[in-house]
Design a protein around this motif. Structure first.
Motif, PDB file in Angstrom:
ATOM      1  N   ASN A  82       0.840  -1.202   0.000  1.00 14.89           N
ATOM      2  CA  ASN A  82       0.000   0.000   0.000  1.00 14.89           C
ATOM      3  C   ASN A  82       0.875   1.251   0.000  1.00 14.89           C
ATOM      4  O   ASN A  82       2.072   1.181   0.286  1.00 14.89           O
ATOM      5  CB  ASN A  82      -0.900   0.013   1.231  1.00 14.89           C
ATOM      6  CG  ASN A  82      -1.840  -1.184   1.297  1.00 14.89           C
ATOM      7  OD1 ASN A  82      -2.293  -1.688   0.271  1.00 14.89           O
ATOM      8  ND2 ASN A  82      -2.135  -1.637   2.499  1.00 14.89           N
ATOM      9  N   SER A  83       0.275   2.361  -0.313  1.00 11.16           N
ATOM     10  CA  SER A  83       0.988   3.651  -0.325  1.00 11.16           C
ATOM     11  C   SER A  83       2.295   3.543  -1.099  1.00 11.16           C
ATOM     12  O   SER A  83       3.351   3.978  -0.625  1.00 11.16           O
ATOM     13  CB  SER A  83       1.257   4.120   1.112  1.00 11.16           C
ATOM     14  OG  SER A  83       0.063   4.231   1.846  1.00 11.16           O
ATOM     15  N   LEU A  84       2.215   2.985  -2.263  1.00  8.57           N
ATOM     16  CA  LEU A  84       3.416   2.753  -3.062  1.00  8.57           C
ATOM     17  C   LEU A  84       4.079   4.058  -3.458  1.00  8.57           C
ATOM     18  O   LEU A  84       3.412   5.072  -3.723  1.00  8.57           O
ATOM     19  CB  LEU A  84       3.070   1.928  -4.293  1.00  8.57           C
ATOM     20  CG  LEU A  84       2.886   0.426  -4.006  1.00  8.57           C
ATOM     21  CD1 LEU A  84       2.098  -0.250  -5.112  1.00  8.57           C
ATOM     22  CD2 LEU A  84       4.238  -0.233  -3.824  1.00  8.57           C
ATOM     23  N   LYS A  85       5.409   4.012  -3.509  1.00  5.60           N
ATOM     24  CA  LYS A  85       6.224   5.161  -3.871  1.00  5.60           C
ATOM     25  C   LYS A  85       7.042   4.802  -5.111  1.00  5.60           C
ATOM     26  O   LYS A  85       7.265   3.624  -5.406  1.00  5.60           O
ATOM     27  CB  LYS A  85       7.155   5.522  -2.722  1.00  5.60           C
ATOM     28  CG  LYS A  85       6.469   5.766  -1.395  1.00  5.60           C
ATOM     29  CD  LYS A  85       7.496   6.017  -0.301  1.00  5.60           C
ATOM     30  CE  LYS A  85       6.827   6.237   1.053  1.00  5.60           C
ATOM     31  NZ  LYS A  85       7.828   6.472   2.134  1.00  5.60           N
ATOM     32  N   SER A  86       7.542   5.813  -5.775  1.00  2.01           N
ATOM     33  CA  SER A  86       8.335   5.568  -6.981  1.00  2.01           C
ATOM     34  C   SER A  86       9.560   4.715  -6.658  1.00  2.01           C
ATOM     35  O   SER A  86      10.001   3.897  -7.474  1.00  2.01           O
ATOM     36  CB  SER A  86       8.744   6.879  -7.634  1.00  2.01           C
ATOM     37  OG  SER A  86       9.468   7.688  -6.713  1.00  2.01           O
ATOM     38  N   GLU A  87      10.094   4.875  -5.463  1.00  2.00           N
ATOM     39  CA  GLU A  87      11.283   4.103  -5.090  1.00  2.00           C
ATOM     40  C   GLU A  87      10.982   2.633  -4.822  1.00  2.00           C
ATOM     41  O   GLU A  87      11.886   1.832  -4.594  1.00  2.00           O
ATOM     42  CB  GLU A  87      11.985   4.720  -3.869  1.00  2.00           C
ATOM     43  CG  GLU A  87      11.093   4.978  -2.675  1.00  2.00           C
ATOM     44  CD  GLU A  87      10.619   6.422  -2.613  1.00  2.00           C
ATOM     45  OE1 GLU A  87      10.229   6.983  -3.673  1.00  2.00           O
ATOM     46  OE2 GLU A  87      10.641   6.984  -1.489  1.00  2.00           O
TER      47      GLU A  87
END
Length: 114
Positions: A82-87
């Motif tokens: 969840n709350s995925l980030k580009s990194e």
């Protein structure tokens, strides 16, 4: 032991994905299953792992966002992201430990667009 990873894809930042790692073969001997990831040009790093009794651990960078779980009836381990980030963009691999041996599944690509 054979491992089949799936569930990767393209998602926008802030979104969610659930990866699956389905095991087949001599699964009764599996002690621990882990998820690892490898970003372009970087080494493969540990993300999370879960033991036979359900004890789980996650790397600090994903704590509170990712959750590893297992369904023994389905011989499958999941990674809820969840709350995925580009990194978080990487190829994700699952790995099973059976005594002194370990087995890798093929990777599944997760791409997070910002």
């Amino acid at each position: 032991v054979q491992l089949q990873a799936s569930g990767g894809g393209l998602v926008q930042a802030g979104g969610s994905l659930r990866l699956s790692c389905a095991a087949s073969g001599s699964i009764f001997g599996i002690d621990v299953v882990g998820w690892y990831r490898q970003a372009p040009g970087k080494q493969r790093d540990w993300v999370a792992s879960i033991s036979r009794d359900g004890t789980a651990d996650h790397v600090d960078s994903v704590k509170g966002r990712f959750t590893i779980s297992r369904d023994n009836a389905k011989n499958t381990v999941y990674l809820q992201m969840n709350s995925l980030k580009s990194e978080d963009t990487a190829v994700y691999y699952c790995r099973a430990f059976v005594g002194p041996h370990n087995y890798w599944g093929q990777g599944t690509l997760v791409t997070v667009s910002s």
